[in-house]
Design an enzyme around this catalytic site. Structure first.
Site, PDB file in Angstrom:
ATOM      1  N   ASP A 198       0.858  -1.182   0.000  1.00 19.43           N
ATOM      2  CA  ASP A 198       0.000   0.000   0.000  1.00 19.43           C
ATOM      3  C   ASP A 198       0.893   1.230   0.000  1.00 19.43           C
ATOM      4  OD1 ASP A 198      -1.847   2.113   0.690  1.00 19.43           O
ATOM      5  OD2 ASP A 198      -3.194   0.582   1.478  1.00 19.43           O
ATOM      6  N   TYR A 232     -10.350  15.267  -6.297  1.00 19.87           N
ATOM      7  CA  TYR A 232      -9.385  14.402  -6.982  1.00 19.87           C
ATOM      8  C   TYR A 232      -8.282  15.211  -7.634  1.00 19.87           C
ATOM      9  CZ  TYR A 232      -7.367  11.901 -10.929  1.00 19.87           C
ATOM     10  OH  TYR A 232      -6.476  11.392 -11.851  1.00 19.87           O
ATOM     11  N   ILE A 245      -8.716   7.453  -8.308  1.00 14.29           N
ATOM     12  CA  ILE A 245      -8.895   8.201  -9.546  1.00 14.29           C
ATOM     13  C   ILE A 245     -10.309   8.680  -9.819  1.00 14.29           C
ATOM     14  CG2 ILE A 245      -6.939   7.089 -10.671  1.00 14.29           C
ATOM     15  CD1 ILE A 245      -9.005   5.327 -12.160  1.00 14.29           C
TER      16      ILE A 245
END
Length: 333
Positions: free
Chosen positions: A63, A151, A87
């Protein structure tokens, strides 16, 4: 006899990351590929790669939010390609903290690992969304940054960290800013697989968001080649710089769906779904790339026009085994 160069890839289990992994192996690299840790021991899209390709890939679960995972991935690598990110723009409205954790703190962890290990090259992934709606077209790397979603803001934060590490520590980072990559294995959270997936599943009534925005769509194999180009070019040509990767051609979402209907030989009824439309001030209305800097530095140029790329994407989604991995009948946030 020298061994093949080792490339470490974060986000290798994802759409672009799995294609980049293939491209790296094809170009003679050994690859250490990070897939996000999960209790299913799933390697994501890496699992569909041919066996001869996977034989050259060391898959590790980890991770990017964990510094130890990142350092272990980068140990001994000749280059690190950092693609891991959250995303989906709609989900960033719901979970902005997650985007900062992954896209900002995760990028910081990658930068720290590369800096402390002395890794020769880091390729950091940006996004055209950091530009916001185009003020001038085509968009060069000098276009103002205008983040219109959480984002985009999180990705711009990672970009600024990458720039600061190069300026402060001499970290050999190069930033690639792809424009709307599409192709096989893409998430149903993007417009092209959403449309193609619905048609491949038998629907002729296609449900989408706003049909007016224009985008510069780049086929995934060309994007993977762009990553390789900046990852292997002489340092004096690319390190410390940001590069757009796009075709320089734009098309509206509405015209795109009509082209998909043509490629799939289907007469489509396209309908807008209000829940798929971004908040008005958050929608990016126009994106089209000027990739001249990348071309001049590396010789890169896209090899696929949109219709050819769509045909290859349609072929992928028409395979029942591939289509079965997707949920085409819901809004995938």
């Amino acid at each position: 006899m020298t061994s093949a160069p080792l490339a470490a890839v974060t986000g290798a289990d994802g759409f672009i990351g799995s294609h980049l992994t293939e491209a790296l192996v094809a170009s003679g690299h050994r690859v250490r590929a990070m897939a996000q840790y999960n209790s299913f021991s799933s390697y994501g899209w890496l699992e569909v790669l041919p066996r001869d390709v996977l034989a050259e890939v060391e898959v590790v679960l980890g991770d990017v939010r964990d510094p130890g995972s990142v350092r272990a991935l980068a140990e001994g690598a000749d280059a690190v390609y950092h693609l891991a990110a959250l995303i989906a723009i709609p989900y960033s409205y719901r979970a902005p903290h997650s985007y900062v954790d992954t896209n900002v703190t995760g990028t910081l962890n990658v930068l720290e690992a590369v800096r402390t290990l002395g890794t020769p090259r880091l390729v950091h992934t940006s996004t055209s969304e950091t530009y916001g709606t185009a003020r001038t077209v085509p968009i060069t790397e000098d276009h103002p940054i205008n983040t219109q979603s959480p984002y985009a803001a999180s990705k711009a934060g990672g970009d600024r960290l990458a720039d600061s590490y190069h300026a402060s520590f001499g970290t050999p980072v190069v930033t690639l800013r792809p424009f709307n990559t599409y192709g096989p294995r893409q998430s149903m959270r993007a417009v092209i697989p959403t449309a193609i997936g619905q048609v491949a599943a038998g629907s002729r009534t296609i449900t989408l968001g706003d049909l007016r925005p224009t985008r510069d769509f780049t086929y995934v194999a060309d994007t993977a080649r762009a990553f390789l180009a900046v990852g292997t070019a002489p340092a004096d040509r690319v390190v410390g710089r940001t590069f757009n990767a796009g075709t320089g051609q734009e098309i509206s979402v509405g015209d795109l769906v009509r082209l998909i209907g043509k490629v799939m030989d289907a007469d489509l009824d396209v309908r807008e779904d209000p829940q798929r439309i971004r908040p008005a001030a958050s929608e990016v209305m126009r994106l089209v790339a000027d990739a001249g800097r990348l071309r001049d530095a590396t010789g890169w140029a896209p090899e696929h026009d949109l219709e050819r790329g769509l045909a290859r994407t349609v072929e992928f989604f028409r395979d029942p085994a591939h289509l079965a991995r997707y949920k085409t009948d819901i809004y995938n946030i």
